[in-house]
Scaffold this active site. Structure first.
Site, PDB file in Angstrom:
ATOM      1  N   HIS A 221       0.806  -1.216   0.000  1.00 36.79           N
ATOM      2  CA  HIS A 221       0.000   0.000   0.000  1.00 36.79           C
ATOM      3  C   HIS A 221       0.840   1.267   0.000  1.00 36.79           C
ATOM      4  O   HIS A 221       0.383   2.316  -0.421  1.00 36.79           O
ATOM      5  CB  HIS A 221      -1.020  -0.034   1.144  1.00 36.79           C
ATOM      6  CG  HIS A 221      -2.180  -0.887   0.777  1.00 36.79           C
ATOM      7  ND1 HIS A 221      -2.202  -2.237   1.022  1.00 36.79           N
ATOM      8  CD2 HIS A 221      -3.300  -0.620   0.083  1.00 36.79           C
ATOM      9  CE1 HIS A 221      -3.316  -2.741   0.533  1.00 36.79           C
ATOM     10  NE2 HIS A 221      -3.994  -1.789  -0.036  1.00 36.79           N
ATOM     11  N   ARG A 328     -10.749   3.971  -1.031  1.00 42.03           N
ATOM     12  CA  ARG A 328     -10.380   2.967  -0.019  1.00 42.03           C
ATOM     13  C   ARG A 328     -10.762   3.506   1.360  1.00 42.03           C
ATOM     14  O   ARG A 328      -9.955   4.116   2.044  1.00 42.03           O
ATOM     15  CB  ARG A 328      -8.873   2.685  -0.075  1.00 42.03           C
ATOM     16  CG  ARG A 328      -8.423   1.926  -1.311  1.00 42.03           C
ATOM     17  CD  ARG A 328      -6.938   1.605  -1.236  1.00 42.03           C
ATOM     18  NE  ARG A 328      -6.541   0.560  -2.164  1.00 42.03           N
ATOM     19  CZ  ARG A 328      -6.092   0.757  -3.399  1.00 42.03           C
ATOM     20  NH1 ARG A 328      -5.987   1.978  -3.870  1.00 42.03           N
ATOM     21  NH2 ARG A 328      -5.751  -0.267  -4.155  1.00 42.03           N
ATOM     22  N   ARG A 364     -15.623   1.926  -1.384  1.00 37.87           N
ATOM     23  CA  ARG A 364     -15.489   0.528  -0.959  1.00 37.87           C
ATOM     24  C   ARG A 364     -15.623   0.469   0.555  1.00 37.87           C
ATOM     25  O   ARG A 364     -14.997   1.260   1.264  1.00 37.87           O
ATOM     26  CB  ARG A 364     -14.124  -0.005  -1.378  1.00 37.87           C
ATOM     27  CG  ARG A 364     -13.877  -1.390  -0.817  1.00 37.87           C
ATOM     28  CD  ARG A 364     -12.609  -1.963  -1.346  1.00 37.87           C
ATOM     29  NE  ARG A 364     -11.434  -1.408  -0.687  1.00 37.87           N
ATOM     30  CZ  ARG A 364     -10.193  -1.734  -1.042  1.00 37.87           C
ATOM     31  NH1 ARG A 364      -9.986  -2.553  -2.043  1.00 37.87           N
ATOM     32  NH2 ARG A 364      -9.168  -1.224  -0.408  1.00 37.87           N
ATOM     33  N   GLU A 462     -11.957 -10.071  -6.598  1.00 40.93           N
ATOM     34  CA  GLU A 462     -10.533 -10.125  -6.250  1.00 40.93           C
ATOM     35  C   GLU A 462     -10.140 -11.448  -5.622  1.00 40.93           C
ATOM     36  O   GLU A 462      -9.003 -11.613  -5.182  1.00 40.93           O
ATOM     37  CB  GLU A 462     -10.136  -8.948  -5.357  1.00 40.93           C
ATOM     38  CG  GLU A 462     -10.953  -8.787  -4.097  1.00 40.93           C
ATOM     39  CD  GLU A 462     -10.529  -7.592  -3.252  1.00 40.93           C
ATOM     40  OE1 GLU A 462      -9.447  -7.029  -3.463  1.00 40.93           O
ATOM     41  OE2 GLU A 462     -11.313  -7.228  -2.353  1.00 40.93           O
ATOM     42  N   ASN A 485      -4.920  -6.624  -7.788  1.00 45.39           N
ATOM     43  CA  ASN A 485      -3.809  -6.789  -6.834  1.00 45.39           C
ATOM     44  C   ASN A 485      -3.993  -8.070  -6.036  1.00 45.39           C
ATOM     45  O   ASN A 485      -3.079  -8.893  -5.921  1.00 45.39           O
ATOM     46  CB  ASN A 485      -3.734  -5.605  -5.858  1.00 45.39           C
ATOM     47  CG  ASN A 485      -3.729  -4.265  -6.556  1.00 45.39           C
ATOM     48  OD1 ASN A 485      -3.382  -4.204  -7.727  1.00 45.39           O
ATOM     49  ND2 ASN A 485      -4.112  -3.220  -5.872  1.00 45.39           N
ATOM     50  N   ASP A 486      -5.190  -8.210  -5.468  1.00 44.02           N
ATOM     51  CA  ASP A 486      -5.442  -9.422  -4.692  1.00 44.02           C
ATOM     52  C   ASP A 486      -5.727 -10.608  -5.600  1.00 44.02           C
ATOM     53  O   ASP A 486      -5.323 -11.735  -5.308  1.00 44.02           O
ATOM     54  CB  ASP A 486      -6.609  -9.206  -3.717  1.00 44.02           C
ATOM     55  CG  ASP A 486      -6.130  -8.505  -2.456  1.00 44.02           C
ATOM     56  OD1 ASP A 486      -5.062  -8.875  -1.950  1.00 44.02           O
ATOM     57  OD2 ASP A 486      -6.810  -7.575  -1.981  1.00 44.02           O
ATOM     58  N   ARG A 496       1.441 -10.779  -2.011  1.00 37.77           N
ATOM     59  CA  ARG A 496       1.758  -9.481  -2.627  1.00 37.77           C
ATOM     60  C   ARG A 496       2.634  -8.613  -1.723  1.00 37.77           C
ATOM     61  O   ARG A 496       3.228  -7.638  -2.170  1.00 37.77           O
ATOM     62  CB  ARG A 496       0.472  -8.725  -2.998  1.00 37.77           C
ATOM     63  CG  ARG A 496      -0.350  -8.273  -1.819  1.00 37.77           C
ATOM     64  CD  ARG A 496      -1.708  -7.730  -2.239  1.00 37.77           C
ATOM     65  NE  ARG A 496      -1.722  -6.287  -2.344  1.00 37.77           N
ATOM     66  CZ  ARG A 496      -2.837  -5.553  -2.359  1.00 37.77           C
ATOM     67  NH1 ARG A 496      -4.026  -6.134  -2.327  1.00 37.77           N
ATOM     68  NH2 ARG A 496      -2.790  -4.258  -2.447  1.00 37.77           N
ATOM     69  N   CYS A 533     -10.101  -1.958 -10.867  1.00 34.53           N
ATOM     70  CA  CYS A 533      -9.590  -0.914  -9.970  1.00 34.53           C
ATOM     71  C   CYS A 533      -8.249  -1.314  -9.359  1.00 34.53           C
ATOM     72  O   CYS A 533      -7.672  -0.545  -8.597  1.00 34.53           O
ATOM     73  CB  CYS A 533     -10.596  -0.553  -8.892  1.00 34.53           C
ATOM     74  SG  CYS A 533     -10.941  -1.908  -7.776  1.00 34.53           S
TER      75      CYS A 533
HETATM   76  C1  PEP Z   1      -7.050  -4.965  -5.308  1.00 33.64           C
HETATM   77  O1  PEP Z   1      -6.912  -5.932  -4.543  1.00 33.64           O
HETATM   78  O2  PEP Z   1      -6.764  -5.005  -6.518  1.00 33.64           O
HETATM   79  C2  PEP Z   1      -7.573  -3.688  -4.795  1.00 33.64           C
HETATM   80  C3  PEP Z   1      -7.881  -2.702  -5.607  1.00 33.64           C
HETATM   81  O3  PEP Z   1      -7.691  -3.550  -3.456  1.00 33.64           O
HETATM   82  P1  PEP Z   1      -6.452  -3.297  -2.446  1.00 33.64           P
HETATM   83  O4  PEP Z   1      -5.244  -3.039  -3.270  1.00 33.64           O
HETATM   84  O5  PEP Z   1      -6.840  -2.141  -1.601  1.00 33.64           O
HETATM   85  O6  PEP Z   1      -6.406  -4.592  -1.702  1.00 33.64           O
HETATM   86 MG    MG Z   2      -7.840  -5.943  -2.603  1.00 33.91          MG
END
Ligand code: PEP
Ligand code: MG
Length: 585
Positions: A221, A328, A364, A462, A485-486, A496, A533
């Site tokens: 993050h 977020r 979210r 995700e 991302n997830d 990650r 996203c």
């Molecule tokens: C993701 O997982 O792609 C996402 C947008 O959420 P975060 O990165 O906040 O987990």
């Molecule tokens: Mg996520």
């Protein structure tokens, strides 16, 4: 001068070795010695400025005897006053950002630093043992923290952490390594071992030119924050975090993934030139602001922004964001010392809805857990936090927390075009349960005569489970937003957060791309829209492929909206579709 510095060798103008060395030193910038450290680049770009070393490590306290007892006590008192004024500044900042209730902790810390027993204990140790202030503060901190921790009352028990915190602040002032970088008055390159999300929220972001961390992965993050702020940043940089680099001039080259410490004139000049060229490109891109994101053959794609708090809105507007694709909201919880109230949340959501003036704002619901920890949630330590009690799982097991957020969200929906999105969904049952809770909230608001508008409800795709059953989920909701991302983390079984696995975190993996296409197709079969996203949405190498898949929305860090729009406007999807799909999938 230390023996290791180049100027420390014998200086003999008749010695050819010395002459060569002098010439080299001059080229390297007088007495300075340029050093270069390689890292992994989070975002391209160049930043030049003073380095500010951020150290979170607990202060190492050494006991030593002092002669001037009164002088030592004065030294402590001055440090205490500095700490109190730092806390005052933090309070002011927090009031503006998170409201008075949440800022109150800094006032409490100020009061604790004036506590008679605490002060007496420190002064007494200095006097009776004839020792340094650091030792007296450290010992008092340990004693008082242990005393609070042993109390029966839960509230008092928690004060143990506060004692530790205020003492660390005083120790930092005493040792000249002021706690936190929030006080920085000038723009700096922030160098740190690593930064937790809860630390990044405290930073004075206006004064951060770049982040450089020793640890941290490209998908953490902190990396996402750097992209949101549109600043060059490096992670996994092997540079020494000793006080020697603090205050030195640094230059971060996000294109090459390196940081120069004490750059020589030649390097500086070339970086400044590149910086000016980049600025020119940025200005050119700004001509796309206000234009539609539409392909040459008429396919419309929404280019939205990802944000972490209402302060990011300025960047969204500057970069022509057509809406917010991911707010977020958990950052509101991370910035706070306790659960943000309905009223506090309502104010923030209302501001975002109003500022976006009728453009869609997707908020979210809280995605706490894994790396995003807020102590007051008191989540148990887990072996596998990424697969643990997080996000919607917390909301469904603590409905009172979830309902407070939903009430705030629905009330704010009366002030703009608000949509709500739920993270970490894995089943149809979860979605149905959420919808039941939402209905209860709406009925409560109606009974209380509190207004709310039409709210679209969507889910994040995700988890692999959600992507696989996206045909079933599409019947339940208004939209999908793919969290790549997830999704990548879970599909490839690659943590990650683990920087050692960056090379295995292949977001271009065919499994990820196929899952995205599968999800888009299932969404369209049920006539709902589907966006991305996650960070992959901003990957311009894939923009054409996403267009070929028929993606409806791409939500990215504000600074990446216009480069994306440029590609969209230059693409003829129909002409390239077949080839793109065949090549990638
Ligand atoms: C993701 O997982 O792609 C996402 C947008 O959420 P975060 O990165 O906040 O987990
Ligand atoms: Mg996520």
């Amino acid at each position: 001068m230390s023996r290791n510095e180049p100027g420390a060798v014998h200086r003999n103008r008749n010695c050819s070795l010395c002459m060569a060395l002098f010439a080299w030193i001059k080229k390297a910038g007088g007495n300075r010695m340029m050093k270069v450290y390689q890292g992994k680049s989070v975002l391209n770009g160049i930043a030049i400025g003073k380095i500010c070393l951020y150290k979170r490590d607990q202060q190492q306290v050494v006991r030593c005897k002092v002669q001037d007892i009164e002088g030592e006590i004065r030294r402590f008192q001055e440090a205490k006053e500095t700490a109190i004024s730092q806390l005052g500044a933090l309070y002011e900042k927090a009031v503006k950002e998170v409201g008075e209730t949440n800022a109150a902790i800094f006032e409490i810390h100020q009061m604790m630093l004036e506590d008679e027993d605490y002060l007496e204990s420190i002064e007494n140790i200095i006097r009776t043992q004839g020792v340094n202030a650091e030792y007296a503060v450290g010992t008092t901190s340990d004693n008082f923290a242990a005393m609070f921790a042993a109390m029966d009352d839960d509230y008092m028990k928690e004060r143990s952490a506060d004692v530790w915190d205020i003492s660390e602040r005083v120790l930092a002032v005493l040792s000249g390594t002021d706690k936190g970088v929030v006080m920085t008055k000038e723009p700096v390159i922030l160098v740190a071992d690593d930064l937790a999300p809860s630390e990044t929220v405290q930073l004075d972001k206006e004064n951060i030119l770049s982040f450089v961390t020793v640890h941290g992965s490209l998908n953490s993050h902190t990396a996402i924050l750097a992209r949101t702020m549109s600043i060059p940043a490096l992670v996994g940089t092997e540079l020494p975090l000793d006080a020697g680099i603090d205050g030195k001039i640094g230059a971060v080259d996000g294109n090459q993934g390196c940081i120069y410490i004490d750059p020589d004139e030649e390097t500086l000049e070339s970086l400044r030139k590149k910086q000016a060229e980049e600025q020119e490109k940025k200005e050119l891109l700004l001509t796309l602001k206000g234009k539609e994101s539409i392909t040459l053959d008429g396919q419309r794609v929404l280019t939205y922004a990802n944000i972490g708090n209402s302060k990011d809105l300025a960047m969204v507007i500057q970069n022509g964001g057509e809406g917010i694709g991911l707010f977020r909201s958990e950052f509101l919880y991370l910035e706070s010392e306790t659960y943000p109230t309905e009223e506090e949340q309502f104010k923030v959501y209302k501001t975002v809805a109003e500022t976006m003036a009728g453009k869609r704002v997707i908020i979210r619901t809280l995605d706490i857990g894994a790396d995003k920890q807020a102590d007051y949630f008191q989540l148990a330590k887990e072996e596998n936090p990424a697969m643990g009690l997080r996000a919607i799982r917390i909301c469904l097991t603590r409905p009172e927390v979830f309902k407070t957020q939903l009430r705030a969200l629905f009330r704010a929906s009366a002030y703009g075009k608000l949509a709500v999105m739920y993270p970490m969904i894995t089943s149809v049952q979860e979605v149905r349960k959420i919808k039941e809770i939402v209905e209860e909230v709406k009925q409560e608001l109606t009974r209380e005569n509190l207004a709310y508008g039409e709210v679209e409800q969507g889910i994040m795709i995700e988890t692999p489970a959600a992507a696989v059953i996206s045909d079933l989920l599409a019947k339940e909701v208004d939209f999908f937003s793919i969290g790549t991302n997830d999704l990548t983390q879970y599909l490839l079984a690659v943590d990650r957060q683990n920087e050692a696995l960056d090379a295995f975190y292949d977001a271009h993996h065919i499994a990820v791309l196929r899952m995205i296409y599968h999800t888009v197709q299932n969404a369209h079969r049920e006539n709902i829209w589907c966006g991305i996203c996650g960070e992959l949405g901003a990957d311009t190498k894939l923009t054409k492929l996403f267009l070929a898949m028929g993606i409806d929305e791409l939500s990215v860090s504000p600074g990446r909206i216009l480069p994306l729009r440029k590609i969209i406007r230059e693409t003829n999807v129909e002409e390239e579709r077949e080839k793109l799909l065949a090549n990638w999938l």
